[in-house]
Design a protein around this motif. Structure first.
Motif, PDB file in Angstrom:
ATOM      1  N   VAL A 154      -2.453  -1.007  -9.550  1.00 24.02           N
ATOM      2  CA  VAL A 154      -2.458   0.333  -8.402  1.00 24.02           C
ATOM      3  C   VAL A 154      -1.445  -0.360  -7.106  1.00 24.02           C
ATOM      4  N   ALA A 155      -1.936  -1.597  -7.048  1.00 26.35           N
ATOM      5  CA  ALA A 155      -1.223  -1.872  -5.514  1.00 26.35           C
ATOM      6  C   ALA A 155      -1.760  -3.359  -4.863  1.00 26.35           C
ATOM      7  N   ALA A 156      -1.062  -3.824  -3.788  1.00 26.89           N
ATOM      8  CA  ALA A 156      -1.124  -5.230  -3.379  1.00 26.89           C
ATOM      9  C   ALA A 156      -1.364  -5.054  -1.690  1.00 26.89           C
ATOM     10  N   VAL A 157      -2.824  -5.814  -1.424  1.00 26.34           N
ATOM     11  CA  VAL A 157      -2.855  -5.352  -0.163  1.00 26.34           C
ATOM     12  C   VAL A 157      -3.562  -7.144   0.202  1.00 26.34           C
ATOM     13  N   THR A 208       1.122  -0.967   0.114  1.00 26.37           N
ATOM     14  CA  THR A 208      -0.119  -0.429  -0.324  1.00 26.37           C
ATOM     15  C   THR A 208       0.877   1.372   0.225  1.00 26.37           C
ATOM     16  N   SER A 209       2.375   0.870   0.700  1.00 24.46           N
ATOM     17  CA  SER A 209       2.980   2.254   0.689  1.00 24.46           C
ATOM     18  C   SER A 209       3.135   2.774  -0.612  1.00 24.46           C
ATOM     19  N   GLU A 210       3.364   1.856  -1.556  1.00 20.49           N
ATOM     20  CA  GLU A 210       3.989   1.718  -2.794  1.00 20.49           C
ATOM     21  C   GLU A 210       2.365   2.537  -4.049  1.00 20.49           C
ATOM     22  N   VAL A 211       1.652   2.718  -3.575  1.00 18.03           N
ATOM     23  CA  VAL A 211       0.432   3.612  -4.721  1.00 18.03           C
ATOM     24  C   VAL A 211       0.879   3.713  -5.335  1.00 18.03           C
ATOM     25  N   ARG A 212       0.418   4.104  -6.624  1.00 19.75           N
ATOM     26  CA  ARG A 212       0.787   4.800  -7.810  1.00 19.75           C
ATOM     27  C   ARG A 212      -0.288   5.627  -8.256  1.00 19.75           C
ATOM     28  N   VAL A 213      -1.086   6.544  -9.109  1.00 16.19           N
ATOM     29  CA  VAL A 213      -1.920   6.582  -9.957  1.00 16.19           C
ATOM     30  C   VAL A 213      -1.180   6.383 -11.229  1.00 16.19           C
ATOM     31  N   PRO A 214      -2.217   5.779 -11.847  1.00 22.85           N
ATOM     32  CA  PRO A 214      -2.442   5.152 -13.190  1.00 22.85           C
ATOM     33  C   PRO A 214      -2.427   5.972 -14.642  1.00 22.85           C
ATOM     34  N   SER A 215      -2.210   5.791 -15.681  1.00 23.26           N
ATOM     35  CA  SER A 215      -2.418   7.086 -16.880  1.00 23.26           C
ATOM     36  C   SER A 215      -3.982   6.880 -16.725  1.00 23.26           C
ATOM     37  N   THR A 216      -5.360   7.643 -16.777  1.00 22.76           N
ATOM     38  CA  THR A 216      -6.474   7.489 -17.315  1.00 22.76           C
ATOM     39  C   THR A 216      -6.560   6.339 -18.427  1.00 22.76           C
ATOM     40  N   SER A 217      -5.928   6.073 -19.366  1.00 22.50           N
ATOM     41  CA  SER A 217      -6.250   4.894 -20.242  1.00 22.50           C
ATOM     42  C   SER A 217      -5.831   3.647 -19.684  1.00 22.50           C
ATOM     43  N   GLU A 218      -5.330   3.523 -18.805  1.00 25.22           N
ATOM     44  CA  GLU A 218      -5.180   1.890 -18.237  1.00 25.22           C
ATOM     45  C   GLU A 218      -6.415   1.917 -16.678  1.00 25.22           C
ATOM     46  N   VAL A 219      -7.303   0.257 -16.977  1.00 29.31           N
ATOM     47  CA  VAL A 219      -7.580  -0.349 -16.328  1.00 29.31           C
ATOM     48  C   VAL A 219      -6.805  -0.172 -14.368  1.00 29.31           C
ATOM     49  N   ARG A 220      -7.377   0.511 -13.675  1.00 27.62           N
ATOM     50  CA  ARG A 220      -6.604   0.700 -12.469  1.00 27.62           C
ATOM     51  C   ARG A 220      -6.925  -0.704 -11.398  1.00 27.62           C
ATOM     52  N   VAL A 221      -6.371  -1.451 -11.353  1.00 28.88           N
ATOM     53  CA  VAL A 221      -6.585  -3.412 -10.809  1.00 28.88           C
ATOM     54  C   VAL A 221      -6.138  -2.711  -8.805  1.00 28.88           C
ATOM     55  N   LEU A 222      -7.133  -2.778  -8.189  1.00 31.10           N
ATOM     56  CA  LEU A 222      -5.989  -3.389  -6.848  1.00 31.10           C
ATOM     57  C   LEU A 222      -6.015  -4.915  -6.713  1.00 31.10           C
TER      58      LEU A 222
END
Length: 248
Positions: free
Chosen positions: A42-45, A3-17
């Motif tokens: 985006v993150a793995a928790v 969770t400390s490595e969360v990044r904001v991906p580009s708007t064209s990507e499907v953002r996956v948790l």
């Protein structure tokens, strides 16, 4: 990825948790997601509390959601998301084979139900089908055909295609032999046990390494060159066949 490595991906990507209690499996699933064009992990928790924190901090389009987590059941979490009006879609990733659980997942709008063990080709196929569904669900349907095409995009695919020269029965056999050998096997040992040539055995062992289900390392004997030993990765995602023989 934590969770400390969360990044904001580009708007064209499907953002996956990725929500998975096993850290090794979680990282592997995130790695798999990153290998599919158009998707970003985006993150793995490892808990529902961790998932909640990420969902509060950044936009998530899709959850890869395990069901058995240390602080609750994944489907209860999914139900809470729906009740709160959260727009994220859910792909269940679990070893739960109870069809009542599958039925409940469908009632909650889960878009795919992926059984462990699985390998990269299996997840890639499901993610690509999900991407097709998202694309076809944009806008308004011109008629029943458009609705049918959108719904069909999520239908379960056939078995993932194996690379040329890799057959499912032999792959299952080699994987079973490797799982049963905690000290690992050489290509020669695998060939003898499976009744195949050493070259063929090495090809299958290398395929298991390439798909994250086995590791290889040189082992030095008393004389001569070191010999490669292959060891099953008990916690690495793999599958049941084709690209799918894992235990996560």
């Amino acid at each position: 990825m934590s969770t400390s490595e969360v990044r904001v991906p580009s708007t064209s990507e499907v953002r996956v948790l990725v929500v998975e209690d096993d850290p090794v499996a979680a990282d592997a699933h995130a790695l798999y997601v990153g290998r599919v064009p158009g998707f970003t992990a985006v993150a793995a928790v490892h808990s529902l509390a961790g998932a909640t924190r990420v969902l509060e901090r950044t936009r998530i389009d899709l959850l890869l959601l395990d069901l058995t987590l240390p602080d609750g059941h994944g489907l209860r979490f999914a139900r809470g998301l729906r009740a709160a009006g959260h727009p994220a879609d859910v792909i269940v990733v679990t070893s739960a084979r109870d069809l009542a659980v599958v039925r409940e997942s469908v009632s909650l709008g889960v878009v795919q139900y992926v059984l462990k063990p699985f390998a990269f080709p299996t997840l890639r196929e499901r993610l690509l089908r999900y991407a097709e569904f998202r694309a076809s669900a944009a806008g308004e349907a011109a008629g029943q055909d458009d609705v049918d095409r959108t719904m069909a995009a999520l239908r379960a695919p056939g078995p993932a295609e194996l690379p040329k020269g890799i057959g499912a029965p032999t792959l299952d056999l080699v994987a079973a032999l490797l799982r049963a050998a905690p000290e690992g096997l050489t290509a020669a040992g695998t060939a003898e046990a499976a009744g195949i040539s050493r070259i063929t055995a090495r090809r299958y062992l290398e395929h298991l390494v390439d798909t994250g289900r086995a590791a290889r390392a040189p082992r030095y004997g008393q004389v001569g060159r070191p010999e490669l030993h292959y060891r099953w990765l008990a916690a690495a995602p793999a599958g049941t066949r084709a690209g799918s023989v894992s235990k996560v």
